[in-house]
Write an enzyme that holds these catalytic residues in place. Structure first.
Site, short mmCIF file in Angstrom:
data_model
loop_
_atom_site.label_atom_id
_atom_site.label_comp_id
_atom_site.label_asym_id
_atom_site.label_seq_id
_atom_site.Cartn_x
_atom_site.Cartn_y
_atom_site.Cartn_z
N GLU A 72 0.83 -1.21 0.00
CA GLU A 72 0.00 0.00 0.00
C GLU A 72 0.86 1.26 0.00
O GLU A 72 0.52 2.25 -0.65
CB GLU A 72 -0.95 -0.01 1.20
N GLU A 121 -1.00 -2.94 -9.93
CA GLU A 121 -0.83 -3.94 -8.88
C GLU A 121 0.52 -4.64 -9.00
O GLU A 121 1.19 -4.87 -8.00
CB GLU A 121 -1.96 -4.97 -8.92
#
Length: 324
Positions: free
Chosen positions: A131, A200
């Site tokens: 993150e 991602e």
């Protein structure tokens, strides 16, 4: 480049928004959609992070209320060369996490109670590092703005069913309205998917380098993927446009890498991390912190305070969790 991509995305979604408005109400509908889109652009830039955090009932924590978690985020943020983000916890049994914020100086990391309860320290470090990589890459503004616009486009498209089939043939008609309901949200979803799938992989790689151990994140992805199929995320089901923000799709997942998956296949992501571990040598460089410790009694247990063991973000009273 990240701000340029965000500007291009906003322009594209505004055009799509206006197109939907035109199909529903002609030129007047397009003009109204333009005004609404302009207001949304301004509002989402400054407030989209608060909207998403509020949507999931996330509660901000600090070094007093969640010492272990807060210290871990601080150490990893330091490794990444980032300012300390705000830290939030979502009371949700599904293990998952996301980051939000318009820039690294105004960023936040949110994790669920399910994530903290089901992952080991090392695995949680891998997730938090992932993150933080999104924050480092300036992905968070792009992700949050896309979620806001996708939800709005889906909503306005559904209005077409009520206002599209007018009698004077100025609107798209019943068939046009049905097509609008399907195609407009699909267009917004395709934008989300294209963004999500590429970012991602990049966040996985940088996150693995931040924590120093690619296989920590790989193990976490496996666990989260398995649990996400079994534990429903009610808040995400109510707001599916935000699904691409999470590290693993919180909705009923897709197992294959295909056009309609909001995330790349977990198998493909794990394979990429395994290759990275090989390149880094033996699973990655050994981090010089207290992330790696001896056998623990549970995900958040540790040496008793004052035991003489190395202190760090994972240390704390025996069987104490991130709530302190």
């Amino acid at each position: 480049m990240s701000y340029f991509k965000t500007a291009m995305l906003l322009a594209g979604l505004t055009a799509l928004f206006m197109g939907v408005g035109y199909l529903i109400g002609g030129a007047n509908g397009a003009l109204i959609a333009l005004v609404v889109a302009a207001a949304m652009n301004i509002f989402t830039y400054w407030n989209s992070d608060r909207m998403v955090l509020s949507m999931y009932g996330a509660q901000e924590v600090d070094a007093r209320t969640a010492p272990d978690l807060y210290a871990m985020v601080a150490e990893l943020a330091g490794r990444a060369g980032l300012p300390m983000p705000r830290v939030y916890i979502m009371d949700n049994p599904q293990p998952n996490a996301f980051a939000t914020g318009r820039n690294p100086e105004n960023a936040a990391v949110a994790v669920t109670t399910g994530l903290m309860g089901q992952l080991s320290r090392e695995e949680l470090a891998g997730v938090v590092a992932h993150e933080l990589a999104h924050i480092k890459h300036h992905d968070t503004l792009l992700m949050t703005v896309t979620a806001t616009f996708a939800g709005a486009i889906s909503m306005i498209a559904q209005f077409g069913m009520f206002f599209g089939g007018n009698r004077n043939n100025n609107g798209p008609g019943i068939l046009g309205s049905l097509a609008l309901m399907i195609l407009a949200p699909l267009g917004a979803m395709l934008v989300q998917m294209a963004i999500s799938r590429t970012r991602e992989y990049a966040a996985d790689e940088m996150g693995a380098r931040i924590c120093g151990q690619p296989m920590w994140l790989a193990s976490a992805l496996r666990k989260i993927e398995a649990a996400a199929h079994q534990v429903p995320n009610v808040d995400a089901e109510r707001a599916p446009a935000t699904a691409h923000m999470f590290i693993i799709n919180p909705l009923s997942g897709q197992g294959m890498d295909n056009l309609f998956a909001t995330h790349p296949s977990t198998d493909n992501r794990v394979a990429a991390l395994q290759r990275l571990a090989g390149e880094m040598g033996g699973g990655g460089a050994r981090p010089t912190s207290s992330f790696t410790r001896g056998p623990a009694a549970g995900p958040w247990s540790g040496q008793p305070r004052g035991s003489g063991a190395a202190r760090g973000p994972w240390s704390g009273g025996s069987s104490r969790g991130p709530w302190g």
